[in-house]
Design a protein around this motif. Structure first.
Motif: not given
Length: 178
Positions: A126-129, A136-138, A143-147
Motif C-alpha cells: 500500500e505504501l509503495q502504491v 516519489l522515487v522512494e 525493499d526501500n518501502v519495506q525498510r
C-alpha cells in the motif's frame, strides 16, 4: 500443543488505539459468532477460546458474561460485547486519560490515504502504491518501502497501524516556532 490459561490481566488484552480497538473488537466478535446471528453465546466464546488454545472454565465464563446479556437474548450483541470489554478494561487495567481522547482527525485522514484497502494497517505494498502515485522515487523498489515500514513498525508485525503512524508523525513533524 498445550493450552494456555487465560490471563485476564494481560496488557495485550486491551488495545492502545480506540479506532483500531473498535475494528479489532468487531473482528473478534465476528470470529466468535460462528452461526452469524449477530449474537455470541457463552458456548461460542468457549469454543473460540478452545480453538485458540486458551483454557477457560465454562462456569467462570458464563458467570462473567451473563450479566452483560440483555433479558430475552441468548447471547451478547456486539454492543453488549463492547460493554463487557470496556468493563474488563476498567476493572483490570484502569483507564488512562490519553486513551479516552478522540483521534486527531487530520492524522486519521492522512492514515486513510495510505490504508487503501481500509483494513486498519498500512502494508509495504500500500505504501509503495501511494508513493508511486505521488511520483516519489522512494517507492520504486519494494525493499526501500519495506525498510520504511520496519523503521516505524514498533510491534514488528510487518505493517503500520494507526498508533504507530501517529507516533511516527508526532516525532517527525516539528511544530513551527512562533
Amino acid at each position: 500443543m498445550g493450552q494456555q490459561k487465560i490471563n485476564m490481566t494481560s496488557s495485550s488484552f486491551r488495545l492502545r488505539c480506540r479506532s483500531l480497538n473498535s475494528l479489532r473488537l468487531r473482528r473478534i466478535f465476528d470470529m466468535f459468532d460462528k452461526n452469524g446471528d449477530s449474537m455470541i453465546t457463552v458456548e461460542e466464546i468457549s469454543q473460540a477460546l478452545t480453538m485458540l488454545g486458551l483454557e477457560a472454565e465454562f462456569k467462570e465464563l458464563e458467570s462473567m458474561i451473563k450479566s452483560y446479556i440483555k433479558d430475552g437474548n441468548e447471547g451478547l450483541t456486539y454492543e453488549d460485547f463492547v460493554g463487557l470489554h470496556e468493563s474488563l478494561g476498567n476493572t483490570y487495567f484502569g483507564v488512562e486519560e490519553d486513551e479516552m481522547e478522540t483521534l486527531d482527525t487530520d492524522l486519521w485522514e492522512a492514515f486513510k490515504v495510505f490504508d487503501e484497502n481500509g483494513d486498519g494497517y498500512i502494508s509495504a505494498k500500500e505504501l509503495q502504491v501511494v508513493l508511486g502515485k505521488l511520483g516519489l522515487v522512494e517507492g520504486n523498489l519494494i525493499d526501500n518501502v519495506q525498510r520504511m515500514i520496519v523503521s516505524v513498525d514498533t510491534n514488528r508485525d510487518g505493517r503500520v497501524d494507526f498508533c504507530e503512524f501517529k507516533d511516527m508523525m508526532r516525532t517527525t513533524i516539528v511544530p513551527a516556532s512562533s
